[in-house]
Design an enzyme around this catalytic site. Structure first.
Site, PDB file in Angstrom:
ATOM      1  CB  CYS A  29       3.454   0.387  -7.949  1.00  0.00           C
ATOM      2  SG  CYS A  29       3.284  -0.799  -6.583  1.00  0.00           S
TER       3      CYS A  29
ATOM      4  CG  HIS B 113       8.281  -0.217  -8.211  1.00  0.00           C
ATOM      5  ND1 HIS B 113       7.976   1.047  -7.771  1.00  0.00           N
ATOM      6  CD2 HIS B 113       7.468  -1.059  -7.533  1.00  0.00           C
ATOM      7  CE1 HIS B 113       7.026   0.988  -6.860  1.00  0.00           C
ATOM      8  NE2 HIS B 113       6.698  -0.286  -6.697  1.00  0.00           N
TER       9      HIS B 113
ATOM     10  CD  GLU C 278      10.038   3.175  -9.902  1.00  0.00           C
ATOM     11  OE1 GLU C 278       9.482   3.044  -8.784  1.00  0.00           O
ATOM     12  OE2 GLU C 278       9.572   2.685 -10.955  1.00  0.00           O
TER      13      GLU C 278
END
Length: 214
Positions: A78, A187, A189
């Site tokens: 990002c 993302h 994560e």
């Protein structure tokens, strides 16, 4: 294997989940040039790319980051992708500092505001020939609107029309690989699926991606 200023806690958790299986020695935060010099690979996480660049500049880290990313495994997610890029469109007034190590043009906030965040479940052959689809999370996400070197390998595209504007090509790129650099708009994560983190670990070791485990 470290992270830099930004939304890094979830990356640390994902990498720690893989530590035993992938034989990762340690996962640390990086905030100084000395800490950067001590690591083998780097994740530049999401956050606010202009602020991240300003903080890195004030700490004297921009030059060190640029040199690191030119030769060592580096992943930008990002805002991290924006920071790595050669060029950015829709930057804040006055522009922003970039590392200029990834020969792509990135459109900042391509998909709109926070309220326009979305998820998309997509096939991802780069994660393995028989890999199950991955759930991608996009939060005020950038997109790669131009690939500016034949050495850049496209990894994941969105379906035509999703996030597309009149000025962009259909099937926006949201993941690319260039030499030792991985750049992603999303993302990973924020999911429990660690396959992208595993991909980066294998990439850092120059190993083929192993399909299967999440």
């Amino acid at each position: 294997m470290p992270t830099l200023q930004g939304a890094f806690i979830e990356h640390i958790h994902a990498l720690n989940t893989l530590r035993d299986a992938e034989r990762i020695d340690s996962v640390v935060e990086v905030r100084t040039s000395a800490e950067l010099a001590a690591v083998d690979a780097l994740i530049i996480p999401g956050g606010e790319s202009t602020s991240m660049a300003l903080i890195a500049e004030r700490r004297g880290l921009l030059g060190a980051l640029r040199e690191f990313a030119r030769t060592k495994p580096t992943w930008g997610t990002c805002a991290g992708l924006i920071l790595l890029a050669d060029k950015v469109t829709h930057a804040k007034q006055g522009g922003q500092k970039l590392l200029e190590v990834l020969p792509v043009t990135v459109s900042r906030n391509q998909f709109g505001r926070q309220i326009d965040s979305f998820t998309a479940t997509l096939d991802s052959p780069c994660l393995g020939p028989d890999a199950a689809p991955f759930e991608y999370v996009f939060i005020r996400a950038p997109a790669i609107v131009s690939v500016d070197s034949p050495e850049v390998e496209p990894l994941v595209r969105l379906p035509a029309g999703l996030g597309q504007t009149e000025a962009s090509e259909p099937g926006l790129l949201v993941a690319v690989r260039y030499r030792n650099i991985l750049g992603t708009s999303f993302h990973p994560e924020l999911t429990s699926d660690t396959r992208w983190h595993r991909y980066f670990v294998h990439m850092a070791r120059a190993e083929p991606t192993q399909p299967g485990a999440e």
